[in-house]
Design a protein around this motif. Structure first.
Motif, PDB file in Angstrom:
ATOM      1  N   GLY A  97      20.800  -1.287  -6.622  1.00  0.00           N
ATOM      2  CA  GLY A  97      21.852   0.045  -6.869  1.00  0.00           C
ATOM      3  C   GLY A  97      21.068   1.290  -7.019  1.00  0.00           C
ATOM      4  N   GLU A  98      22.170   2.043  -7.070  1.00  0.00           N
ATOM      5  CA  GLU A  98      21.670   3.711  -7.233  1.00  0.00           C
ATOM      6  C   GLU A  98      20.609   3.749  -8.702  1.00  0.00           C
ATOM      7  OE1 GLU A  98      24.943   6.005  -6.806  1.00  0.00           O
ATOM      8  OE2 GLU A  98      24.888   5.624  -4.768  1.00  0.00           O
ATOM      9  N   ALA A  99      20.062   4.950  -8.808  1.00  0.00           N
ATOM     10  CA  ALA A  99      19.279   5.406  -9.827  1.00  0.00           C
ATOM     11  C   ALA A  99      18.944   6.558  -9.791  1.00  0.00           C
ATOM     12  CB  ALA A  99      18.012   4.127 -10.075  1.00  0.00           C
ATOM     13  N   THR A 100      18.823   7.214 -11.157  1.00  0.00           N
ATOM     14  CA  THR A 100      18.329   8.529 -11.138  1.00  0.00           C
ATOM     15  C   THR A 100      16.627   8.538 -11.134  1.00  0.00           C
ATOM     16  OG1 THR A 100      18.147   8.461 -13.461  1.00  0.00           O
ATOM     17  CG2 THR A 100      20.102   9.089 -12.643  1.00  0.00           C
TER      18      THR A 100
ATOM     19  N   SER B 136       8.762  11.956  -8.178  1.00  0.00           N
ATOM     20  CA  SER B 136       9.461  12.927  -7.539  1.00  0.00           C
ATOM     21  C   SER B 136       8.710  13.153  -6.084  1.00  0.00           C
ATOM     22  CB  SER B 136       9.919  14.289  -7.780  1.00  0.00           C
ATOM     23  OG  SER B 136      10.896  14.226  -8.902  1.00  0.00           O
ATOM     24  N   LYS B 137       7.287  13.307  -6.430  1.00  0.00           N
ATOM     25  CA  LYS B 137       6.670  13.209  -5.013  1.00  0.00           C
ATOM     26  C   LYS B 137       6.684  12.011  -4.162  1.00  0.00           C
ATOM     27  CE  LYS B 137       3.231  16.711  -6.569  1.00  0.00           C
ATOM     28  NZ  LYS B 137       1.856  17.003  -6.862  1.00  0.00           N
ATOM     29  N   HIS B 138       6.715  10.785  -5.015  1.00  0.00           N
ATOM     30  CA  HIS B 138       6.931   9.652  -4.314  1.00  0.00           C
ATOM     31  C   HIS B 138       8.356   9.632  -3.378  1.00  0.00           C
ATOM     32  CE1 HIS B 138       3.298   7.441  -5.235  1.00  0.00           C
ATOM     33  NE2 HIS B 138       3.351   7.791  -6.465  1.00  0.00           N
ATOM     34  N   LEU B 139       9.361  10.098  -4.205  1.00  0.00           N
ATOM     35  CA  LEU B 139      10.735   9.971  -3.713  1.00  0.00           C
ATOM     36  C   LEU B 139      10.567  10.898  -2.553  1.00  0.00           C
ATOM     37  CD1 LEU B 139      12.781  10.057  -6.990  1.00  0.00           C
ATOM     38  CD2 LEU B 139      12.707   8.216  -5.254  1.00  0.00           C
ATOM     39  N   LYS B 140      10.067  11.952  -2.242  1.00  0.00           N
ATOM     40  CA  LYS B 140      10.182  12.771  -1.190  1.00  0.00           C
ATOM     41  C   LYS B 140       9.407  12.206  -0.024  1.00  0.00           C
ATOM     42  CE  LYS B 140      10.056  17.122  -3.721  1.00  0.00           C
ATOM     43  NZ  LYS B 140       9.547  18.300  -4.599  1.00  0.00           N
TER      44      LYS B 140
ATOM     45  N   GLY C 284      13.132   8.605   5.627  1.00  0.00           N
ATOM     46  CA  GLY C 284      14.457   7.964   5.675  1.00  0.00           C
ATOM     47  C   GLY C 284      14.918   6.781   4.926  1.00  0.00           C
ATOM     48  N   LEU C 285      13.898   6.566   4.031  1.00  0.00           N
ATOM     49  CA  LEU C 285      14.175   5.065   3.225  1.00  0.00           C
ATOM     50  C   LEU C 285      14.940   5.212   1.982  1.00  0.00           C
ATOM     51  CD1 LEU C 285      10.672   3.778   3.580  1.00  0.00           C
ATOM     52  CD2 LEU C 285      12.634   2.720   4.411  1.00  0.00           C
ATOM     53  N   VAL C 286      15.310   6.600   1.481  1.00  0.00           N
ATOM     54  CA  VAL C 286      15.943   6.917   0.284  1.00  0.00           C
ATOM     55  C   VAL C 286      16.666   8.210   0.683  1.00  0.00           C
ATOM     56  CG1 VAL C 286      15.652   7.776  -2.046  1.00  0.00           C
ATOM     57  CG2 VAL C 286      14.120   5.866  -1.204  1.00  0.00           C
ATOM     58  N   SER C 287      17.857   8.186   0.252  1.00  0.00           N
ATOM     59  CA  SER C 287      18.777   9.520   0.294  1.00  0.00           C
ATOM     60  C   SER C 287      19.070   9.804  -1.294  1.00  0.00           C
ATOM     61  CB  SER C 287      19.971   9.257   0.875  1.00  0.00           C
ATOM     62  OG  SER C 287      20.768   8.241   0.549  1.00  0.00           O
ATOM     63  N   ARG C 288      19.319  10.945  -1.588  1.00  0.00           N
ATOM     64  CA  ARG C 288      19.659  11.380  -3.019  1.00  0.00           C
ATOM     65  C   ARG C 288      21.266  12.064  -2.749  1.00  0.00           C
ATOM     66  NH1 ARG C 288      14.906  14.169  -6.111  1.00  0.00           N
ATOM     67  NH2 ARG C 288      13.349  12.939  -5.219  1.00  0.00           N
ATOM     68  N   GLY C 289      22.128  11.444  -3.487  1.00  0.00           N
ATOM     69  CA  GLY C 289      23.313  12.022  -3.646  1.00  0.00           C
ATOM     70  C   GLY C 289      23.641  13.126  -4.706  1.00  0.00           C
TER      71      GLY C 289
ATOM     72  N   PRO D 183      21.995  10.787  -7.874  1.00  0.00           N
ATOM     73  CA  PRO D 183      21.490   9.475  -7.834  1.00  0.00           C
ATOM     74  C   PRO D 183      20.814   8.993  -6.448  1.00  0.00           C
ATOM     75  CG  PRO D 183      23.865   9.544  -7.199  1.00  0.00           C
ATOM     76  CD  PRO D 183      23.448  10.715  -7.729  1.00  0.00           C
ATOM     77  N   CYS D 184      19.722   8.324  -6.512  1.00  0.00           N
ATOM     78  CA  CYS D 184      18.584   7.730  -5.222  1.00  0.00           C
ATOM     79  C   CYS D 184      19.320   6.718  -4.967  1.00  0.00           C
ATOM     80  CB  CYS D 184      17.352   7.669  -5.663  1.00  0.00           C
ATOM     81  SG  CYS D 184      16.772   9.396  -6.257  1.00  0.00           S
ATOM     82  N   ARG D 185      19.420   6.420  -3.423  1.00  0.00           N
ATOM     83  CA  ARG D 185      19.944   5.157  -3.004  1.00  0.00           C
ATOM     84  C   ARG D 185      18.917   4.665  -1.724  1.00  0.00           C
ATOM     85  NH1 ARG D 185      23.694   8.965  -1.952  1.00  0.00           N
ATOM     86  NH2 ARG D 185      24.825   8.186  -3.461  1.00  0.00           N
TER      87      ARG D 185
END
Length: 116
Positions: free
Chosen positions: A28-31, A47-51, A57-62, A69-71
């Protein structure tokens, strides 16, 4: 230089921290803070890994008020799986042929009329 999406997916998956982040997001979503908890690294490093994962295209942020939240976005994983499927079939066929060959050798080595 532009990189194709499959190359970006595999580059993102090459890092064990990013794979662990994706595994966590299957729940599920997580911060960013929640995603950073199991790692011995700073929030900026996570955050660098998330970028990298976002670029692939594997993660999006709402955006919900202050909460971002990251999903998980599984579409690129499906494309990677489709590409890998060809090689899975190749190895299965190769192993099936090897099994048949070994069965044939085993039958040639058995004396006629006996079961073992």
């Amino acid at each position: 230089m532009q990189t194709d999406s499959l190359s970006q997916t595999f580059a993102a998956l090459a890092d064990p921290t990013r794979r662990a982040i994706l595994a966590r997001l299957t729940q599920g979503e997580a911060t960013v803070g929640e995603l950073a908890e199991p790692f011995d690294m700073s929030l900026p490093a996570v955050s660098k890994h998330l970028k990298v994962l976002e670029r692939a295209g594997l993660v999006s942020r709402g955006r919900e008020a202050q909460w971002r939240p990251c999903r998980l976005e599984a579409g690129p994983l499906e494309a990677a799986n489709d590409w890998l499927e060809v090689y899975r079939r190749f190895w299965e066929q190769s192993l099936d042929r090897l099994e048949s060959y070994l069965d044939e050798l085993q039958m040639k080595g058995k004396p006629h009329g006996r079961k073992s």
